[in-house]
Design an enzyme around this catalytic site. Structure first.
Site, short mmCIF file in Angstrom:
data_model
loop_
_atom_site.label_atom_id
_atom_site.label_comp_id
_atom_site.label_asym_id
_atom_site.label_seq_id
_atom_site.Cartn_x
_atom_site.Cartn_y
_atom_site.Cartn_z
N GLY A 1 -0.47 4.93 -0.66
CA GLY A 1 -1.50 5.49 0.20
C GLY A 1 -1.00 6.63 1.07
O GLY A 1 0.17 7.02 1.03
N ARG B 1 -0.27 -0.13 -8.42
CA ARG B 1 0.17 0.53 -9.65
C ARG B 1 1.34 1.45 -9.34
O ARG B 1 1.55 1.86 -8.20
CB ARG B 1 -0.97 1.29 -10.32
CG ARG B 1 -1.48 2.49 -9.57
CD ARG B 1 -2.72 3.05 -10.24
NE ARG B 1 -3.16 4.30 -9.63
CZ ARG B 1 -2.81 5.51 -10.06
NH1 ARG B 1 -1.98 5.62 -11.09
NH2 ARG B 1 -3.26 6.60 -9.47
N LYS C 1 -10.73 -4.41 10.71
CA LYS C 1 -9.62 -4.02 11.57
C LYS C 1 -9.56 -4.90 12.82
O LYS C 1 -8.47 -5.32 13.24
CB LYS C 1 -9.72 -2.54 11.95
CG LYS C 1 -9.40 -1.59 10.83
CD LYS C 1 -7.98 -1.79 10.29
CE LYS C 1 -7.60 -0.76 9.25
NZ LYS C 1 -6.27 -1.04 8.65
N GLY D 1 0.81 -1.22 0.00
CA GLY D 1 0.00 0.00 0.00
C GLY D 1 0.84 1.26 0.00
O GLY D 1 0.47 2.27 0.61
N TYR E 1 -15.30 -1.70 7.63
CA TYR E 1 -13.90 -1.33 7.83
C TYR E 1 -13.46 -1.68 9.24
O TYR E 1 -12.40 -2.28 9.45
CB TYR E 1 -13.76 0.17 7.57
CG TYR E 1 -12.36 0.72 7.76
CD1 TYR E 1 -11.33 0.42 6.88
CD2 TYR E 1 -12.10 1.61 8.80
CE1 TYR E 1 -10.07 0.96 7.04
CE2 TYR E 1 -10.84 2.16 8.97
CZ TYR E 1 -9.82 1.83 8.10
OH TYR E 1 -8.57 2.37 8.26
#
Length: 336
Positions: A24, A49, A158, A21, A154
């Site tokens: 981010g 990407r 977590k 990640g 979410y």
């Protein structure tokens, strides 16, 4: 888990670190921070990407879909990974729009990453969140160990990640460590789908428009932290002596708790004409209302020396200076 030592100091040499990640909000700043601290050649950044900039151009970089265990394991083997910083995930508000897809990434990706870390015996960092709590959690002075019944997908992911890290530590002896982050505020990467993102938006809008319309209602307190303190917390935890870590997964950390009007008041000390109004988003407001208003961070302070440096006014000064210098529309807005 991460040591900066060398021969004769009792500690092993610098580890080889893989970060998921990396494009981010956290990764965009943590990767350069780690490379400066441990050497660029020792930090492999990965993401779905390639984005031009320091993450992909300042050291080793590879494309990685975190749910692809075979590719993940292959990268760990070829790079000689000793520690995984697993940041890839879909943030709270965006996750609510696609609960099935976000679960697959957030929970499935964490499980795949843990399995790869287990295969190599690599240390593992997991970023949990205040979203791991829920409306039945004590909202003020939220304890390190307390009831966790989140009402967002979410948050459920977590909590799952925290428990998986506990399981891998207890069953396999894996060196897992984690932080429950509050809202993170940064000038490097504009917001990308989190409930606390208003606290980043407001600074950009203050510079570009002189006013801000908040989707969070006045009087809604949430825990926050400025990114420099968050980066230091990751490294300090990962460098801590294992014998001192009682809780591991995951420590409450926070630097401040405020509501939108207080941010506006802090901005007015530097931009007196700044104005704020409100158009409350019921989805994000409901999420915010289910989270704690202030966290008890005493375990983090006692076990590994957590010590944030920025309060609201110090953060506001730095945010406005940095945004004015680089331009209010810089950054990709991607957190994944």
């Amino acid at each position: 888990a991460l040591r900066r030592g060398g021969p004769g100091d009792g500690y092993p040499a610098v580890k080889r670190i893989l970060v998921t990640g990396s494009n981010g909000q956290i990764g965009a700043e943590l990767v350069p921070y780690l490379r400066e601290r441990y050497g660029a050649e020792n930090v492999l950044a990965t993401a779905r990407r390639r984005v031009p900039g320091p993450v992909s151009e300042g050291g080793p970089f590879e494309i990685l879909e975190v749910r692809d265990g075979r590719a993940f394991s292959g990268l760990m083997g070829s790079f000689g990974v000793d520690a995984v910083i697993h940041l890839a995930g879909v943030l709270s508000a965006r996750a609510e729009a696609d609960p099935q897809g976000s679960w697959d990434v957030n929970a499935g990706g964490c499980f795949a990453a843990l399995e790869c870390a287990r295969e190599r015996g690599a240390a593992f960092f997991f970023p949990s969140s205040i979203a791991a709590f829920g409306p039945s959690t004590p909202p003020d002075g939220t304890p390190q160990v307390t009831i966790q019944r989140p009402t967002t997908i979410y948050g459920v992911a977590k909590v799952t990640g925290e428990l998986l890290c506990d399981y891998y530590h207890l069953k396999y002896g894996l060196d897992t460590r984690g932080l429950r982050f509050p809202g993170l505020i940064s000038y490097e990467a504009p917001p990308g789908g989190g409930t606390t993102d208003y606290a980043v938006h407001i600074y950009y809008e203050a510079v570009s428009q002189g006013r801000y319309t908040s989707y969070i209602a006045p009087g809604t307190f949430m825990d926050m932290m400025y990114m420099p303190d968050a980066l230091e917390a990751v490294v300090r935890l990962m460098e801590a002596e294992p014998s001192k870590l009682v809780h591991r997964n995951a420590y409450n950390v926070s630097a401040m708790s405020f509501e939108p009007g207080q941010v506006a008041a802090s901005i007015r000390k530097r931009i007196p004409s700044f104005e704020i109004d409100y158009a409350v988003d019921p989805v994000r407001q409901a999420i915010a209302a289910s989270w704690p208003r202030s966290l008890d961070c005493s375990a983090a302070r006692a076990e590994w020396g957590f010590a944030p440096k920025y309060d609201l006014d110090a953060m506001t000064t730095d945010m406005l200076e940095k945004i004015q210098k680089r331009g209010p529309t810089a950054g990709s807005g991607l957190h994944f």
